[in-house]
Motif scaffolding. Structure first.
Motif, short mmCIF file in Angstrom:
data_model
loop_
_atom_site.label_atom_id
_atom_site.label_comp_id
_atom_site.label_asym_id
_atom_site.label_seq_id
_atom_site.Cartn_x
_atom_site.Cartn_y
_atom_site.Cartn_z
N LYS A 10 6.05 9.36 -0.40
CA LYS A 10 6.74 8.67 0.39
C LYS A 10 7.93 8.07 0.14
O LYS A 10 8.71 8.24 0.61
CB LYS A 10 6.11 9.32 1.65
N GLU A 11 7.11 6.81 -0.35
CA GLU A 11 8.28 5.52 -0.80
C GLU A 11 8.99 5.32 -1.67
O GLU A 11 10.38 4.91 -1.41
CB GLU A 11 7.27 4.57 -0.94
N PRO A 57 1.31 -1.12 0.13
CA PRO A 57 -0.28 0.04 -0.14
C PRO A 57 0.56 1.48 -0.11
O PRO A 57 1.66 0.71 0.41
CB PRO A 57 -0.75 0.11 1.50
N ALA A 58 0.79 1.98 -0.76
CA ALA A 58 1.76 3.16 -1.20
C ALA A 58 1.36 4.17 -1.72
O ALA A 58 1.38 5.01 -2.42
CB ALA A 58 2.70 2.92 -2.18
N ALA A 59 -0.50 4.61 -0.89
CA ALA A 59 -1.09 6.41 -1.51
C ALA A 59 -1.23 7.14 -0.44
O ALA A 59 -1.91 8.17 -0.95
CB ALA A 59 -3.11 4.90 -1.84
N GLY A 60 -1.09 6.47 0.36
CA GLY A 60 -1.06 7.44 1.36
C GLY A 60 -0.06 9.11 1.48
O GLY A 60 0.47 9.10 0.18
N TYR A 61 -0.89 10.02 2.08
CA TYR A 61 -0.21 11.71 1.52
C TYR A 61 1.28 12.00 1.96
O TYR A 61 1.62 12.34 1.65
CB TYR A 61 -0.83 12.82 1.62
N GLY A 62 1.83 10.96 3.10
CA GLY A 62 3.12 10.96 3.87
C GLY A 62 2.99 12.59 4.43
O GLY A 62 4.31 13.96 3.63
N THR A 63 1.71 12.98 4.78
CA THR A 63 2.21 14.38 4.89
C THR A 63 3.19 14.83 6.18
O THR A 63 3.60 15.95 6.57
CB THR A 63 0.44 14.99 5.44
N ARG A 64 3.96 13.93 7.15
CA ARG A 64 5.05 14.11 8.18
C ARG A 64 5.90 14.95 7.24
O ARG A 64 6.66 15.18 7.98
CB ARG A 64 4.76 12.78 9.11
N GLN A 86 -5.70 3.99 -5.36
CA GLN A 86 -6.73 4.24 -4.62
C GLN A 86 -6.94 5.20 -4.83
O GLN A 86 -6.06 6.10 -4.71
CB GLN A 86 -6.01 4.15 -3.69
N MET A 144 -8.27 8.59 -0.90
CA MET A 144 -6.94 7.43 0.99
C MET A 144 -8.17 7.65 1.66
O MET A 144 -8.67 8.81 2.59
CB MET A 144 -6.39 8.34 0.60
N LEU A 145 -8.74 6.50 2.16
CA LEU A 145 -9.69 5.68 3.05
C LEU A 145 -9.48 5.28 3.58
O LEU A 145 -10.21 4.68 5.19
CB LEU A 145 -10.85 5.48 2.80
N GLY A 146 -7.46 4.93 3.88
CA GLY A 146 -7.08 4.41 5.13
C GLY A 146 -6.34 2.45 4.52
O GLY A 146 -6.59 2.42 3.39
N ALA A 178 -7.10 0.79 1.59
CA ALA A 178 -5.81 0.52 0.75
C ALA A 178 -5.61 -1.09 0.18
O ALA A 178 -5.50 -1.30 -0.79
CB ALA A 178 -4.86 1.28 0.72
N ASP A 236 7.18 2.04 4.24
CA ASP A 236 8.32 3.26 5.64
C ASP A 236 8.31 2.53 6.13
O ASP A 236 8.81 3.69 7.70
CB ASP A 236 6.62 4.59 5.07
P1 UTP Z 1 0.26 6.03 7.38
O1 UTP Z 1 -0.27 6.07 8.49
O2 UTP Z 1 2.12 6.12 6.83
O3 UTP Z 1 -0.24 7.34 6.25
O4 UTP Z 1 0.21 4.73 6.33
P2 UTP Z 1 0.61 8.58 5.18
O5 UTP Z 1 -0.51 9.55 4.66
O6 UTP Z 1 1.30 8.17 4.21
O7 UTP Z 1 1.50 9.17 5.88
P3 UTP Z 1 1.23 10.90 6.90
O8 UTP Z 1 0.98 10.10 8.63
O9 UTP Z 1 0.45 11.42 6.34
O10 UTP Z 1 2.83 11.23 7.45
C1 UTP Z 1 0.40 3.42 6.80
C2 UTP Z 1 0.45 3.02 4.91
O11 UTP Z 1 -0.49 2.92 4.50
C3 UTP Z 1 -0.95 3.91 3.21
C4 UTP Z 1 0.67 4.56 3.35
O12 UTP Z 1 0.39 5.10 1.77
C5 UTP Z 1 1.79 4.06 4.03
O13 UTP Z 1 2.16 3.43 3.29
N1 UTP Z 1 -1.78 4.62 2.25
C6 UTP Z 1 -2.53 4.44 4.14
C7 UTP Z 1 -2.49 4.19 2.53
O14 UTP Z 1 -1.63 3.05 0.51
N2 UTP Z 1 -3.76 4.28 1.52
C8 UTP Z 1 -4.38 4.77 2.52
O15 UTP Z 1 -5.26 5.83 1.93
C9 UTP Z 1 -4.28 5.02 3.68
#
Ligand code: UTP
Length: 274
Positions: free
Chosen positions: A25-26, A8-15, A102, A105-107, A111, A130
């Motif tokens: 982020k990945e 799963p690599a769709a998260g925003y990586g806001t940190r 995805q 991004m619903l969690g 994903a 990550d």
């Molecule tokens: P994180 O909790 O680290 O969230 O997701 P994030 O959005 O990537 O980072 P921050 O918190 O905003 O900095 C854990 C993993 O789940 C994936 C992320 O890509 C990460 O590998 N993920 C999370 C998804 O693929 N989709 C989602 O909707 C949420």
């Protein structure tokens, strides 16, 4: 037995903003290698050659990385830099990569459910790139595959002990001891306050899941943070006695946080130079 690994690599990586505004982020590197490549190498160490990646908008660099780059390869051919591409070239030549997006991004649970189309109807591994893991003798995923081979038809989560005050960052499990390093999970809670945490065992970003998880995820309602949580889906399987927690041997770096990222960078730098 486990042939596919889902990333799963769709998260925003806001940190990691602003770094992650245009770069996934990945793809952030620890020394010269992107986080996701470490994850793919770990999957390969567990004899997995089929990589399924859940991406999202702005993540095209991932597809380009796991592809040939003839122009670049031509440019560095017969120079001292040629060997810098050996590992990634081998990965591209020996593994298959498939992608799905995805759209919302619903969690993490959502994903994983999005990845169903790439996984099909067989047990599979999940790596969150990550969380960068370094196994002691064997990689963490290799250790987990061996546990799965002894307990087929179970889902397995990798856990590590954390200081209880950090429990609000993790899924926390409780269970009955089956072996020194294996528990049968009886309870799991997503990101509890320390006073509500059932133990100090935190789930990290490595899972082995059976394909019936998809049906459970389909029915799972949004939980903590309004997101569809894999922890909630796994809890209903734990109630049937089908989830094991495995205390892996090795190290984990939380590269989703700046502190963990720097720690991993220092660790690999020392290892590289030492
Ligand atoms: P994180 O909790 O680290 O969230 O997701 P994030 O959005 O990537 O980072 P921050 O918190 O905003 O900095 C854990 C993993 O789940 C994936 C992320 O890509 C990460 O590998 N993920 C999370 C998804 O693929 N989709 C989602 O909707 C949420």
């Amino acid at each position: 037995m486990i042939k596919k690994c889902l990333f799963p690599a769709a998260g925003y990586g806001t940190r990691f903003l602003p770094a992650t505004k245009a770069i996934p982020k990945e793809m952030l590197p620890i020394l010269t290698k992107p986080l996701l490549q470490y994850g793919v190498e770990e999957a390969i160490s567990a004899k997995i050659d089929t990589m399924a990646i859940v991406t999202g908008r702005g993540k095209r660099a991932i597809e380009d990385h796991f592809d040939r780059s003839y122009e670049l390869e031509h440019q560095i051919k017969d120079t001292s830099k040629e060997n810098l591409m050996n590992d990634i070239r081998n990965i591209v030549d020996n593994c298959t990569f498939s992608y799905t997006r995805q759209a919302r991004m619903l969690g993490l649970g959502h994903a994983i459910l999005t990845g169903k189309t790439l996984i099909g109807d067989a047990p599979f591994a999940v790596i969150l790139a990550d969380d960068l893991c370094v196994g002691e003798k064997k990689s963490v995923l290799q250790q987990m595959v061996e546990v799965y081979e002894r307990y087929p038809d179970h889902c397995i989560v990798a856990v590590e002990e954390i200081p209880k005050e950090q429990s609000h960052k993790y899924g926390i499990v409780a269970g009955e001891i089956l072996e020194d390093d294996i528990l049968k999970v009886t309870d799991m809670v997503e990101k509890p306050e320390p006073k509500d945490a059932p133990s100090n065992l935190a789930i990290i970003g490595r899972y082995i899941l059976t394909p019936d998880i998809f049906d459970v995820l389909q029915k799972t309602k949004p939980g903590k943070g309004g997101e569809i949580q894999i922890t909630d889906a796994l809890l209903s399987m734990a109630k049937e006695g089908r989830v094991l927690a495995y205390k892996f041997s090795g190290k984990r770096f939380d590269c989703g946080s700046v502190d963990g990222f720097v720690e991993a960078t220092n660790y690999f730098y020392e290892k590289d130079r030492g």
